[in-house]
Motif scaffolding. Structure first.
Motif, mmCIF file in Angstrom:
data_model
loop_
_atom_site.group_PDB
_atom_site.id
_atom_site.type_symbol
_atom_site.label_atom_id
_atom_site.label_comp_id
_atom_site.label_asym_id
_atom_site.label_seq_id
_atom_site.Cartn_x
_atom_site.Cartn_y
_atom_site.Cartn_z
ATOM 1 N N VAL A 21 0.836 -1.207 0.000
ATOM 2 C CA VAL A 21 0.000 0.000 0.000
ATOM 3 C C VAL A 21 0.869 1.256 0.000
ATOM 4 C CG1 VAL A 21 -1.946 -1.083 1.215
ATOM 5 C CG2 VAL A 21 -0.153 0.059 2.529
ATOM 6 N N ASP A 22 0.295 2.337 -0.527
ATOM 7 C CA ASP A 22 0.865 3.675 -0.366
ATOM 8 C C ASP A 22 0.030 4.416 0.666
ATOM 9 O OD1 ASP A 22 2.714 3.143 -2.302
ATOM 10 O OD2 ASP A 22 1.925 4.555 -3.777
ATOM 11 N N ILE A 23 0.710 5.141 1.553
ATOM 12 C CA ILE A 23 0.021 5.953 2.561
ATOM 13 C C ILE A 23 0.603 7.359 2.511
ATOM 14 C CG2 ILE A 23 -0.482 6.242 5.011
ATOM 15 C CD1 ILE A 23 -0.135 3.226 5.348
ATOM 16 N N SER A 24 -0.269 8.347 2.337
ATOM 17 C CA SER A 24 0.192 9.737 2.294
ATOM 18 C C SER A 24 -0.623 10.573 3.268
ATOM 19 C CB SER A 24 0.072 10.311 0.877
ATOM 20 O OG SER A 24 -1.273 10.366 0.467
ATOM 21 N N TYR A 76 -5.038 6.195 1.939
ATOM 22 C CA TYR A 76 -4.514 4.857 1.720
ATOM 23 C C TYR A 76 -4.793 4.455 0.270
ATOM 24 C CZ TYR A 76 -5.265 4.919 6.803
ATOM 25 O OH TYR A 76 -5.281 5.262 8.130
ATOM 26 N N LYS A 77 -3.784 3.877 -0.409
ATOM 27 C CA LYS A 77 -3.949 3.440 -1.788
ATOM 28 C C LYS A 77 -3.350 2.044 -1.955
ATOM 29 C CE LYS A 77 -3.628 8.198 -3.452
ATOM 30 N NZ LYS A 77 -2.894 9.159 -4.318
ATOM 31 N N LYS A 78 -4.085 1.188 -2.634
ATOM 32 C CA LYS A 78 -3.675 -0.199 -2.825
ATOM 33 C C LYS A 78 -2.721 -0.341 -4.008
ATOM 34 C CE LYS A 78 -5.692 -4.805 -3.561
ATOM 35 N NZ LYS A 78 -6.961 -5.543 -3.770
ATOM 36 N N ILE A 79 -1.740 -1.238 -3.863
ATOM 37 C CA ILE A 79 -0.813 -1.568 -4.939
ATOM 38 C C ILE A 79 -1.154 -2.963 -5.463
ATOM 39 C CG2 ILE A 79 1.613 -1.804 -5.611
ATOM 40 C CD1 ILE A 79 0.899 0.962 -4.608
ATOM 41 N N ASP A 80 -1.415 -3.066 -6.780
ATOM 42 C CA ASP A 80 -1.674 -4.363 -7.410
ATOM 43 C C ASP A 80 -0.566 -4.656 -8.413
ATOM 44 O OD1 ASP A 80 -4.047 -5.120 -6.143
ATOM 45 O OD2 ASP A 80 -5.247 -3.830 -7.458
ATOM 46 N N ASN A 81 0.217 -5.701 -8.137
ATOM 47 C CA ASN A 81 1.315 -6.081 -9.042
ATOM 48 C C ASN A 81 2.223 -4.893 -9.356
ATOM 49 O OD1 ASN A 81 0.391 -8.784 -9.279
ATOM 50 N ND2 ASN A 81 -1.142 -8.112 -10.770
ATOM 51 N N PHE A 113 -8.715 5.272 -0.113
ATOM 52 C CA PHE A 113 -9.563 5.533 1.055
ATOM 53 C C PHE A 113 -8.952 6.670 1.866
ATOM 54 C CE2 PHE A 113 -11.011 5.066 5.389
ATOM 55 C CZ PHE A 113 -12.352 4.745 5.254
ATOM 56 N N GLU A 114 -9.796 7.623 2.301
ATOM 57 C CA GLU A 114 -9.330 8.723 3.155
ATOM 58 C C GLU A 114 -9.800 8.501 4.585
ATOM 59 O OE1 GLU A 114 -9.346 13.604 3.630
ATOM 60 O OE2 GLU A 114 -10.325 12.653 1.910
ATOM 61 N N GLU A 115 -8.876 8.581 5.519
ATOM 62 C CA GLU A 115 -9.164 8.409 6.942
ATOM 63 C C GLU A 115 -10.045 9.555 7.432
ATOM 64 O OE1 GLU A 115 -9.420 6.414 10.098
ATOM 65 O OE2 GLU A 115 -7.708 5.699 8.936
ATOM 66 N N GLU A 135 -1.982 -0.785 9.463
ATOM 67 C CA GLU A 135 -3.079 -1.672 9.852
ATOM 68 C C GLU A 135 -4.406 -1.158 9.290
ATOM 69 O OE1 GLU A 135 -5.456 -2.780 13.931
ATOM 70 O OE2 GLU A 135 -3.287 -2.472 14.062
ATOM 71 N N ARG A 136 -4.642 0.154 9.429
ATOM 72 C CA ARG A 136 -5.879 0.746 8.918
ATOM 73 C C ARG A 136 -5.967 0.600 7.396
ATOM 74 N NH1 ARG A 136 -8.460 4.658 12.207
ATOM 75 N NH2 ARG A 136 -8.223 4.008 14.367
ATOM 76 N N ALA A 137 -4.834 0.798 6.715
ATOM 77 C CA ALA A 137 -4.831 0.708 5.254
ATOM 78 C C ALA A 137 -5.232 -0.689 4.796
ATOM 79 C CB ALA A 137 -3.452 1.072 4.720
ATOM 80 N N ILE A 138 -4.653 -1.710 5.395
ATOM 81 C CA ILE A 138 -4.978 -3.085 5.011
ATOM 82 C C ILE A 138 -6.459 -3.374 5.235
ATOM 83 C CG2 ILE A 138 -4.581 -5.525 5.572
ATOM 84 C CD1 ILE A 138 -2.294 -4.306 4.023
ATOM 85 N N GLN A 139 -7.003 -2.889 6.346
ATOM 86 C CA GLN A 139 -8.404 -3.125 6.669
ATOM 87 C C GLN A 139 -9.339 -2.364 5.732
ATOM 88 O OE1 GLN A 139 -8.402 -1.992 10.793
ATOM 89 N NE2 GLN A 139 -7.635 -3.968 11.491
#
Length: 204
Positions: free
Chosen positions: A122-125, A146-151, A160-162, A195-199
């Motif tokens: 994931v990327d977290i900014s 939070y942003k997901k990385i695929d391959n 997703f924004e917290e 942890e929050r990003a993965i969830q």
């Protein structure tokens, strides 16, 4: 690695100006101009670092590459550094390596002696403000994304924004915990961005 104390408080956006007033009352000084932090987190195929964090297992690690002043990790004009954070029962340590083979790590992953081969997850900014009161550094993290990385590719559909902000205290391991509690009299929270990003991104 330099050991230190880290304590966190999660709070709602509506409480932000309350904490700014509290910092002003405490005569906090601005330690550094606010800036965007963007990190790419790594984990193994079974997300062992995530589950260790979730279950509070110690010792545990987080591995990330960090850059600044850009929300787009891949297109940052700032240098990249590899950070390894280690949490033990009584302290936290962080090792920073600025001399890295960036492309190799992104393309091939990174091997860790405890977790094996780890890849991009994931990327977290977020936007961070920096303050200091005596020997205690205070940061406030806002606009956490939070942003997901695929391959190895950023997924445009997984962002997703917290809802909340995070205040963090950082100081020397020699600091009295009693003094820290008395000087900063508010409840502590458990908060892990990874942890929050993965969830939130439902990565499994």
């Amino acid at each position: 690695m330099i050991p230190r104390i880290e304590q966190k408080l999660e709070f709602s956006k509506s409480q932000y100006f309350f904490f700014l007033d509290w910092l002003k009352f405490k005569k906090a000084k601005i330690l550094h101009p606010e800036r965007i932090i963007c990190s790419r987190y790594f984990d193994n195929s079974i997300l062992e670092m995530y589950f260790d964090t979730l279950e509070g297992i110690v010792p545990r690690k987080k591995i990330r590459i960090r850059t600044y002043n850009c929300e787009d990790f891949n297109n940052s004009k700032s240098p990249y550094s590899l950070e390894v954070k280690v949490t033990t029962e009584h302290k936290r340590l962080k090792e920073i390596n600025r001399d890295i083979d960036f492309k190799s790590i992104i393309d091939n992953g990174i091997y860790d002696i405890n977790y094996g081969l780890c890849h991009n997850k994931v990327d977290i900014s977020y936007l961070r403000e920096y303050f200091i009161i005596d020997d205690v550094r205070i940061t406030i993290d806002k606009n956490i994304h939070y942003k997901k990385i695929d391959n190895n590719v950023l997924s445009s559909k997984s962002d997703f924004e917290e809802d909340n902000y995070v205040l963090e205290l950082k100081t020397s391991i020699e600091k009295s915990l009693t003094d820290l509690s008395n000087d900063f009299d508010f409840p502590r929270s458990r908060f892990s961005k990874y942890e929050r990003a993965i969830q939130h991104l439902k990565i499994r």
